[in-house]
Design a protein around this motif. Structure first.
Motif, short mmCIF file in Angstrom:
data_model
loop_
_atom_site.label_atom_id
_atom_site.label_comp_id
_atom_site.label_asym_id
_atom_site.label_seq_id
_atom_site.Cartn_x
_atom_site.Cartn_y
_atom_site.Cartn_z
N GLN A 1 0.77 -1.12 0.05
CA GLN A 1 0.05 -0.15 -0.02
C GLN A 1 0.91 1.18 -0.01
OE1 GLN A 1 -2.40 -0.82 3.43
NE2 GLN A 1 -4.15 -1.73 2.24
N LYS A 2 2.10 1.14 0.66
CA LYS A 2 2.87 2.38 0.91
C LYS A 2 3.42 2.73 -0.67
CE LYS A 2 4.37 2.08 5.46
NZ LYS A 2 5.35 1.41 6.43
N VAL A 3 3.79 1.57 -1.15
CA VAL A 3 4.37 1.56 -2.60
C VAL A 3 3.31 2.41 -3.67
CG1 VAL A 3 5.15 0.28 -4.78
CG2 VAL A 3 5.92 -0.15 -2.56
N LEU A 4 2.13 1.64 -3.57
CA LEU A 4 0.86 2.42 -4.20
C LEU A 4 0.67 3.82 -4.01
CD1 LEU A 4 -1.61 -0.63 -4.56
CD2 LEU A 4 0.15 0.20 -6.25
N LEU A 5 0.70 4.46 -2.85
CA LEU A 5 0.29 5.49 -2.37
C LEU A 5 1.46 6.59 -2.55
CD1 LEU A 5 -1.46 4.82 1.13
CD2 LEU A 5 -2.58 5.49 -1.12
N ASN A 6 2.72 6.12 -3.01
CA ASN A 6 3.85 6.92 -3.02
C ASN A 6 4.17 7.00 -4.43
OD1 ASN A 6 4.05 7.76 -0.21
ND2 ASN A 6 5.12 6.10 0.24
N GLY A 7 3.76 6.07 -5.29
CA GLY A 7 4.02 6.23 -6.72
C GLY A 7 3.59 7.22 -7.49
N PRO A 8 3.76 7.43 -8.83
CA PRO A 8 3.51 8.35 -9.56
C PRO A 8 2.08 8.30 -9.95
CG PRO A 8 4.66 6.76 -10.87
CD PRO A 8 4.71 6.34 -9.42
N VAL A 9 1.52 9.40 -10.16
CA VAL A 9 0.00 9.58 -10.51
C VAL A 9 0.00 10.17 -12.01
CG1 VAL A 9 -2.08 10.57 -10.14
CG2 VAL A 9 -0.58 9.82 -8.25
N MET A 10 -0.80 9.60 -13.00
CA MET A 10 -0.83 10.01 -14.18
C MET A 10 -2.09 11.28 -14.26
SD MET A 10 -1.89 8.43 -17.80
CE MET A 10 -0.56 7.38 -17.90
N THR A 11 -1.86 12.53 -14.76
CA THR A 11 -2.96 13.29 -14.85
C THR A 11 -3.84 12.92 -15.99
OG1 THR A 11 -1.66 14.60 -16.50
CG2 THR A 11 -1.11 15.23 -14.27
N ASP A 12 -5.24 13.87 -15.93
CA ASP A 12 -6.40 13.48 -16.99
C ASP A 12 -5.58 13.96 -18.30
OD1 ASP A 12 -7.79 12.52 -15.17
OD2 ASP A 12 -9.14 14.66 -14.70
N GLU A 13 -4.83 14.78 -18.31
CA GLU A 13 -4.46 15.13 -19.61
C GLU A 13 -3.21 14.19 -20.03
OE1 GLU A 13 -4.03 17.33 -16.98
OE2 GLU A 13 -5.81 18.66 -17.44
N PHE B 1 -3.35 11.23 -19.55
CA PHE B 1 -4.14 10.01 -20.08
C PHE B 1 -4.57 10.13 -21.26
CE2 PHE B 1 -8.27 7.49 -19.82
CZ PHE B 1 -7.50 6.07 -19.96
N GLU B 2 -5.39 11.35 -21.40
CA GLU B 2 -5.77 11.69 -22.87
C GLU B 2 -4.60 11.66 -23.90
OE1 GLU B 2 -8.77 11.75 -23.78
OE2 GLU B 2 -9.35 11.48 -21.82
N GLU B 3 -3.39 11.90 -23.52
CA GLU B 3 -2.45 11.94 -24.65
C GLU B 3 -2.04 10.26 -24.92
OE1 GLU B 3 0.40 13.33 -27.26
OE2 GLU B 3 -1.00 14.56 -26.11
N VAL B 4 -1.94 9.59 -24.01
CA VAL B 4 -1.90 7.98 -24.19
C VAL B 4 -2.79 7.57 -25.00
CG1 VAL B 4 -1.68 5.82 -22.92
CG2 VAL B 4 -0.47 7.80 -21.90
#
Length: 75
Positions: free
Chosen positions: A44-56, A58-61
């Motif tokens: 859970q710590k790894v997930l919570l401290n991991g990078p987060v993708m913005t909506d923008e 995600f749309e680019e992907v």
């Protein structure tokens, strides 16, 4: 008063084998729960401290994936 024992794995194993079956089962369950709780909290710590993708981002992907799919179909 405090008593400290230094026991090796083999000594502990011999003591565990002397426990009644019901207590061996309880010990196994307690060890599994302790291990699971530690692993989950670390995960859970790894997930919570991991990078987060913005909506923008995600749309680019999505846009890039669509473009690649179009090129792949044309080949």
């Amino acid at each position: 008063m405090e008593l400290t024992l230094e026991l090796g794995y083999e000594q502990i194993w011999e003591l565990v084998k002397q426990l009644p079956t019901a207590q061996q089962v309880k010990l196994k369950k307690d060890l599994e729960q302790a291990t699971t709780k530690t692993s989950l909290s670390d995960f859970q710590k790894v997930l919570l401290n991991g990078p987060v993708m913005t909506d923008e981002g995600f749309e680019e992907v999505k846009k890039t994936r669509q473009q690649l799919n179009k090129r792949w179909k044309m080949s």
